[in-house]
Write a protein that holds these residues in place. Structure first.
Motif, short mmCIF file in Angstrom:
data_model
loop_
_atom_site.label_atom_id
_atom_site.label_comp_id
_atom_site.label_asym_id
_atom_site.label_seq_id
_atom_site.Cartn_x
_atom_site.Cartn_y
_atom_site.Cartn_z
N THR A 6 0.83 -1.17 -0.07
CA THR A 6 -0.03 -0.03 -0.11
C THR A 6 0.87 1.25 -0.11
OG1 THR A 6 -1.68 -1.26 1.05
CG2 THR A 6 -1.72 1.32 1.12
N TRP A 47 -4.83 6.25 -1.57
CA TRP A 47 -3.81 5.39 -1.36
C TRP A 47 -4.03 4.14 -2.31
CZ3 TRP A 47 -2.40 4.37 4.24
CH2 TRP A 47 -2.30 5.62 5.06
N HIS A 48 -2.70 3.67 -2.72
CA HIS A 48 -2.86 2.63 -3.74
C HIS A 48 -2.48 1.28 -3.30
CE1 HIS A 48 -3.29 5.87 -6.84
NE2 HIS A 48 -2.73 6.43 -5.70
N VAL A 49 -3.45 0.41 -3.44
CA VAL A 49 -3.46 -0.87 -2.92
C VAL A 49 -2.69 -1.79 -4.01
CG1 VAL A 49 -4.23 -3.01 -1.70
CG2 VAL A 49 -4.69 -0.65 -1.24
N TYR A 60 -5.10 -4.80 -8.13
CA TYR A 60 -5.03 -3.16 -7.89
C TYR A 60 -6.20 -2.66 -7.32
CZ TYR A 60 -4.70 1.98 -8.40
OH TYR A 60 -4.80 3.11 -8.41
N ARG A 62 -7.64 1.58 -5.62
CA ARG A 62 -7.31 2.69 -4.78
C ARG A 62 -8.34 2.97 -4.00
NH1 ARG A 62 -8.38 7.42 -9.65
NH2 ARG A 62 -10.50 7.33 -9.49
N SER A 97 -7.77 -3.88 1.07
CA SER A 97 -8.19 -2.42 0.79
C SER A 97 -9.21 -2.01 2.11
CB SER A 97 -9.06 -2.34 -0.50
OG SER A 97 -8.11 -2.64 -1.68
N VAL A 100 -7.12 -1.47 4.91
CA VAL A 100 -6.34 -0.13 4.99
C VAL A 100 -7.40 1.00 5.42
CG1 VAL A 100 -5.75 1.83 3.37
CG2 VAL A 100 -4.86 -0.61 3.00
#
Length: 147
Positions: A6, A47-49, A60, A62, A97, A100
């Motif tokens: 992440t 935030w990019h997973v 992927y 976001r 995600s 997060v």
């Protein structure tokens, strides 16, 4: 098993950014035959997973804090490479995600704009549809909430 990382936008290196945009275009533009503006100015807040298999980006999402996309925290651009879907990596990247949002944002409510054909997938992750179907970039979508 995916290696999931992440990162904020500023933490992405050029190769990670390229791979992320390439995967999104491969699925959302080419595979789904949908011409739309993927690079929408929202990646900088997200935030990019990133989910890697053998050092290749195959999954992927976001993730947004409340207020950065919807009023609630949200997950978008959920994507798994076409030749990797049989491994159920969509569940792995979505669970990461959701985590997060719970752990890093300290939030429980998550809103998504889901493609309608994926309703059961999101139901299995605890999301419930809310409201009517609508078209987003020519594809039927529905708002879904997880509390």
């Amino acid at each position: 098993m995916l290696d999931i990382q992440t990162k904020t936008f500023n933490d992405l290196n050029i190769q990670e950014l390229y791979d992320m945009l390439q995967l999104r275009a491969e699925v959302f533009v080419v595979e789904q035959d949908c011409v739309y503006q993927d690079v929408d100015g929202k990646d900088q807040k997200a935030w990019h997973v990133l989910g890697y298999k053998d050092s290749k980006l195959v999954a992927y999402t976001r993730v947004f804090k409340p207020g950065d996309y919807f009023n609630a925290a949200s997950i978008g651009r959920v994507v798994v490479s076409g030749n990797e879907r049989q491994h159920k990596y969509g569940y792995d990247i979505m669970k990461a995600s959701i985590n997060v949002i719970k752990e890093d944002f300290n939030e429980a409510t998550i809103k998504i704009s889901a493609q309608c054909y994926l309703k059961t997938f999101y139901n299995n992750l605890g999301f419930t549809e809310t409201g009517e179907e609508y078209l987003e970039d020519g594809i039927p979508h529905m708002a879904m909430i997880k509390n």
